[in-house]
Design a protein around this motif. Sequence first.
Motif, short mmCIF file in Angstrom:
data_model
loop_
_atom_site.label_atom_id
_atom_site.label_comp_id
_atom_site.label_asym_id
_atom_site.label_seq_id
_atom_site.Cartn_x
_atom_site.Cartn_y
_atom_site.Cartn_z
N GLN A 215 5.80 11.41 -6.93
CA GLN A 215 6.99 12.09 -6.44
C GLN A 215 6.92 12.39 -4.95
O GLN A 215 7.92 12.34 -4.23
N TRP A 216 5.70 12.71 -4.44
CA TRP A 216 5.56 13.01 -3.01
C TRP A 216 5.90 11.79 -2.18
O TRP A 216 6.59 11.89 -1.16
N LEU A 217 5.41 10.62 -2.59
CA LEU A 217 5.71 9.38 -1.87
C LEU A 217 7.20 9.07 -1.94
O LEU A 217 7.79 8.59 -0.97
N LYS A 218 7.81 9.34 -3.07
CA LYS A 218 9.26 9.10 -3.22
C LYS A 218 10.05 10.01 -2.29
O LYS A 218 11.02 9.58 -1.66
N ASN A 219 9.65 11.28 -2.22
CA ASN A 219 10.37 12.24 -1.38
C ASN A 219 10.28 11.88 0.10
O ASN A 219 11.15 12.25 0.89
N ASN A 220 9.21 11.18 0.48
CA ASN A 220 9.01 10.80 1.88
C ASN A 220 9.25 9.30 2.12
O ASN A 220 8.87 8.77 3.17
N PHE B 94 0.79 -1.22 0.00
CA PHE B 94 0.00 0.00 0.00
C PHE B 94 0.83 1.29 0.00
O PHE B 94 0.26 2.38 -0.02
N TYR B 95 2.16 1.16 0.01
CA TYR B 95 3.02 2.34 -0.13
C TYR B 95 3.93 2.18 -1.36
O TYR B 95 3.91 3.01 -2.27
N PHE B 96 4.70 1.09 -1.37
CA PHE B 96 5.64 0.88 -2.47
C PHE B 96 4.93 0.78 -3.82
O PHE B 96 5.33 1.42 -4.79
N VAL B 97 3.88 -0.05 -3.88
CA VAL B 97 3.20 -0.29 -5.16
C VAL B 97 2.58 0.98 -5.73
O VAL B 97 2.82 1.31 -6.91
N PRO B 98 1.78 1.76 -4.97
CA PRO B 98 1.25 3.01 -5.55
C PRO B 98 2.34 3.99 -5.93
O PRO B 98 2.24 4.67 -6.97
N MET B 99 3.39 4.11 -5.08
CA MET B 99 4.49 5.01 -5.38
C MET B 99 5.17 4.64 -6.68
O MET B 99 5.47 5.50 -7.52
N CYS B 100 5.41 3.34 -6.85
CA CYS B 100 6.12 2.85 -8.03
C CYS B 100 5.23 2.90 -9.28
O CYS B 100 5.66 3.36 -10.33
N LYS C 165 11.81 7.76 2.89
CA LYS C 165 12.73 7.44 4.00
C LYS C 165 11.94 7.04 5.25
O LYS C 165 12.42 6.24 6.05
N HIS C 166 10.74 7.62 5.43
CA HIS C 166 9.91 7.26 6.59
C HIS C 166 9.38 5.84 6.45
O HIS C 166 9.36 5.06 7.41
N CYS C 167 8.95 5.51 5.23
CA CYS C 167 8.51 4.14 4.96
C CYS C 167 9.68 3.17 5.14
O CYS C 167 9.53 2.10 5.72
N GLY C 168 10.87 3.57 4.65
CA GLY C 168 12.06 2.74 4.78
C GLY C 168 12.43 2.48 6.22
O GLY C 168 12.84 1.37 6.59
N HIS C 169 12.27 3.50 7.07
CA HIS C 169 12.57 3.36 8.49
C HIS C 169 11.66 2.31 9.14
O HIS C 169 12.11 1.42 9.88
N ILE C 170 10.36 2.38 8.83
CA ILE C 170 9.41 1.41 9.40
C ILE C 170 9.67 0.01 8.84
O ILE C 170 9.54 -0.99 9.56
N LEU C 171 10.07 -0.08 7.57
CA LEU C 171 10.42 -1.37 6.98
C LEU C 171 11.56 -2.03 7.74
O LEU C 171 11.55 -3.24 8.00
N LEU C 172 12.57 -1.23 8.11
CA LEU C 172 13.72 -1.77 8.86
C LEU C 172 13.30 -2.25 10.24
O LEU C 172 13.79 -3.28 10.72
N ILE C 173 12.39 -1.50 10.89
CA ILE C 173 11.89 -1.92 12.20
C ILE C 173 11.13 -3.23 12.08
O ILE C 173 11.33 -4.17 12.87
N ALA C 174 10.24 -3.32 11.07
CA ALA C 174 9.46 -4.54 10.86
C ALA C 174 10.38 -5.73 10.56
O ALA C 174 10.14 -6.84 11.03
#
Length: 298
Positions: free
Chosen positions: A70-75, A59-65, A77-86
Motif C-alpha cells: 500500500q505504501w508503494l501504491k500511495n507514492n 524494481f518498483y512496479f513488480v514488488p508493489m503489485c 505518482k512519483h514513480c509514474g512521473h519518472i516513467l513519463l520522463i524516461a
Amino acid sequence: MENHQIAAIVVFPLAFLGVCANWTVAILITNLKSMKNAFGRLTGSQSIGDAMHSSLFAFYFVPMCFFDNQWLKNNSKHCGHILLIAYDISTYSHLLISLNRFSSIMFPMSYEKIFSMKNTNNYIAISWTLAILPSFYLYVYNDCKFFYIDDFWVFTFSTTPVCQTITWYADFIKYNSIVILIVIIDIITVIKVRLFNKKLENTSTCRKRSNEINFLKQACLQALVFVFELITYFIITPKVGAEYRWGRFFLSTVAWVCVHMLDGIITIIFNGEFSKLIFNKMNIKRYSISTHVSTTNH
C-alpha cells in the motif's frame, strides 16, 4: 495465487530483460568502435531512457503489485512521473535517430557538420531538457497525477478536466505526431537507400553504405515497435471493455514494458560488436578466475 501476483510475474521477466539489455548498451556503448559517432551517442541516450523505464517496472512496479504494498501504491505518482520522463527521453531519442539516418543518407556531404559531436551533444541536452522541465509543470504544478491502479494493474492519469486536457495534447497528440513524423522520415530514407543501391559501384562506398543501412534497419525496426505500442496503448486499449481485465493489462502495461525491452535487444542484435565485447569480457573473467585458482592450488 492472486491475479495481481500473476500480473507481477508476467511483467518481471520482460522488465528485467529490458534492464539487462538497455543498461548493457548504455554502459558498453562507449567501448564500441562502431558507436563512436553521433548515432552511437543518440543510441546511448535512448538506452538510458529505456533502462530507467525498465528498472522502475522491475524494481518498483513488480514488488508493489506482487506484495500488494500500500505504501508503494500511495507514492506511485512519483514513480509514474519518472516513467513519463524516461518515456519522453526514449521518444525524443527515437526521433533524433531517425533524423540522423535521414541526414546521413540524404545529405552525406553535410552530415558530419549537422551531426558533429558538439551538435549531437546539444541535441541530446535539448531532448532531455524537454523531457524533464515541462513534466514538472504538466504533472506536478497542475496536479495531473500518473499513478498505479489495481483495476487493470496499470499506471493511469487522473480524471480531472485539466488532466484530461494535458493527456490529450501532451501525450496522445504529441506522441502520435512524433511517431507519424518518424514513419515519414524513415520511409523517405528507405526509398532513397533503395534508389542509391542501384548506383553503387565503389567497394569502399558499398561497405560504408552497408553500415549506414544496418543502422537504418535498427532505427526502422525500433520505430515499428514504438508505433505498435502507441496503437495498442492509446487506440486499442480504450476500446476494450472493463470486464476484460487481462486484455487491457496486456495491451497497456505489458506492451509498454515490451517496447523498451525490445529497444535494447534490437540494438544488441544489429550491432555484433556488443556480443563480441560481452563474450570477451566473460572470457577474460573466466581466464582470471582459472588462473587464480591454478596459482592458489600450485
